[in-house]
Design a protein around this motif. Structure first.
Motif, PDB file in Angstrom:
ATOM      1  N   GLY A   1       0.820  -1.196   0.000  1.00 36.82           N
ATOM      2  CA  GLY A   1       0.000   0.000   0.000  1.00 36.82           C
ATOM      3  C   GLY A   1       0.857   1.250   0.000  1.00 36.82           C
ATOM      4  O   GLY A   1       2.069   1.189  -0.182  1.00 36.82           O
ATOM      5  N   SER A   2       0.263   2.396   0.226  1.00 39.67           N
ATOM      6  CA  SER A   2       0.977   3.663   0.099  1.00 39.67           C
ATOM      7  C   SER A   2       1.410   4.276   1.431  1.00 39.67           C
ATOM      8  O   SER A   2       1.904   5.396   1.454  1.00 39.67           O
ATOM      9  CB  SER A   2       0.109   4.658  -0.665  1.00 39.67           C
ATOM     10  N   ASN A   3       1.239   3.575   2.528  1.00 37.24           N
ATOM     11  CA  ASN A   3       1.631   4.078   3.837  1.00 37.24           C
ATOM     12  C   ASN A   3       3.152   4.199   3.910  1.00 37.24           C
ATOM     13  O   ASN A   3       3.877   3.227   3.764  1.00 37.24           O
ATOM     14  CB  ASN A   3       1.128   3.142   4.929  1.00 37.24           C
ATOM     15  N   ARG A   4       3.649   5.415   4.143  1.00 35.05           N
ATOM     16  CA  ARG A   4       5.089   5.682   4.118  1.00 35.05           C
ATOM     17  C   ARG A   4       5.851   4.875   5.163  1.00 35.05           C
ATOM     18  O   ARG A   4       6.902   4.307   4.875  1.00 35.05           O
ATOM     19  CB  ARG A   4       5.361   7.163   4.333  1.00 35.05           C
ATOM     20  N   ALA A   5       5.352   4.795   6.383  1.00 31.53           N
ATOM     21  CA  ALA A   5       6.054   4.072   7.451  1.00 31.53           C
ATOM     22  C   ALA A   5       6.192   2.592   7.103  1.00 31.53           C
ATOM     23  O   ALA A   5       7.259   1.991   7.293  1.00 31.53           O
ATOM     24  CB  ALA A   5       5.315   4.242   8.773  1.00 31.53           C
ATOM     25  N   ARG A   6       5.124   2.018   6.575  1.00 33.32           N
ATOM     26  CA  ARG A   6       5.154   0.606   6.184  1.00 33.32           C
ATOM     27  C   ARG A   6       6.113   0.393   5.018  1.00 33.32           C
ATOM     28  O   ARG A   6       6.841  -0.599   4.972  1.00 33.32           O
ATOM     29  CB  ARG A   6       3.751   0.146   5.811  1.00 33.32           C
ATOM     30  N   LEU A   7       6.145   1.340   4.081  1.00 36.07           N
ATOM     31  CA  LEU A   7       7.044   1.227   2.925  1.00 36.07           C
ATOM     32  C   LEU A   7       8.507   1.378   3.322  1.00 36.07           C
ATOM     33  O   LEU A   7       9.368   0.684   2.788  1.00 36.07           O
ATOM     34  CB  LEU A   7       6.679   2.267   1.870  1.00 36.07           C
ATOM     35  N   VAL A   8       8.794   2.268   4.260  1.00 38.12           N
ATOM     36  CA  VAL A   8      10.177   2.427   4.721  1.00 38.12           C
ATOM     37  C   VAL A   8      10.663   1.146   5.388  1.00 38.12           C
ATOM     38  O   VAL A   8      11.780   0.683   5.148  1.00 38.12           O
ATOM     39  CB  VAL A   8      10.295   3.638   5.685  1.00 38.12           C
ATOM     40  N   ALA A   9       9.828   0.538   6.220  1.00 36.21           N
ATOM     41  CA  ALA A   9      10.196  -0.716   6.880  1.00 36.21           C
ATOM     42  C   ALA A   9      10.417  -1.826   5.855  1.00 36.21           C
ATOM     43  O   ALA A   9      11.380  -2.596   5.951  1.00 36.21           O
ATOM     44  CB  ALA A   9       9.115  -1.121   7.882  1.00 36.21           C
ATOM     45  N   ALA A  10       9.546  -1.898   4.853  1.00 39.18           N
ATOM     46  CA  ALA A  10       9.681  -2.917   3.814  1.00 39.18           C
ATOM     47  C   ALA A  10      10.922  -2.665   2.959  1.00 39.18           C
ATOM     48  O   ALA A  10      11.608  -3.612   2.552  1.00 39.18           O
ATOM     49  CB  ALA A  10       8.433  -2.945   2.939  1.00 39.18           C
ATOM     50  N   ALA A  11      11.240  -1.411   2.699  1.00 36.32           N
ATOM     51  CA  ALA A  11      12.435  -1.076   1.914  1.00 36.32           C
ATOM     52  C   ALA A  11      13.694  -1.461   2.669  1.00 36.32           C
ATOM     53  O   ALA A  11      14.656  -1.984   2.074  1.00 36.32           O
ATOM     54  CB  ALA A  11      12.444   0.409   1.579  1.00 36.32           C
TER      55      ALA A  11
END
Length: 94
Positions: A46-56
């Motif tokens: 999804g587009s949630n920044r916090a979730r994307l940073v953790a996944a990155a």
């Protein structure tokens, strides 16, 4: 009475838009991944920044090769030694 710009044009800083190329490039550069990987993460998480940073971070850690601890301690990266530098003492050979 003037209109409140914050209410008219809310900014979603906690979201990453996959359709905005500049946003994807910036996020990719910020997190050390490619724009294509950012698109894959957006599709998956999804587009949630916090979730994307953790996944990155998780993705970047899984893609990094295991570097021997001796290389990390010496301050040199594997495969980055110059041909003109003696690996034993760090002095240039002439």
């Amino acid at each position: 009475m003037t209109a409140d710009a914050a209410k008219l044009y809310p900014r979603h800083r906690d979201r990453i838009s996959g359709s905005e190329a500049y946003m994807v490039r910036h996020f990719a550069r910020q997190n050390g991944i490619t724009p294509a990987q950012v698109h894959q993460l957006i599709k998956r998480y999804g587009s949630n920044r916090a979730r994307l940073v953790a996944a990155a971070k998780e993705l970047r850690a899984s893609l990094q090769p295991d570097v021997p601890k001796a290389m990390l301690a010496s301050g040199r990266r594997a495969g980055r030694l110059s041909a003109s530098v003696d690996a034993g003492n760090g002095l240039g050979t002439q």
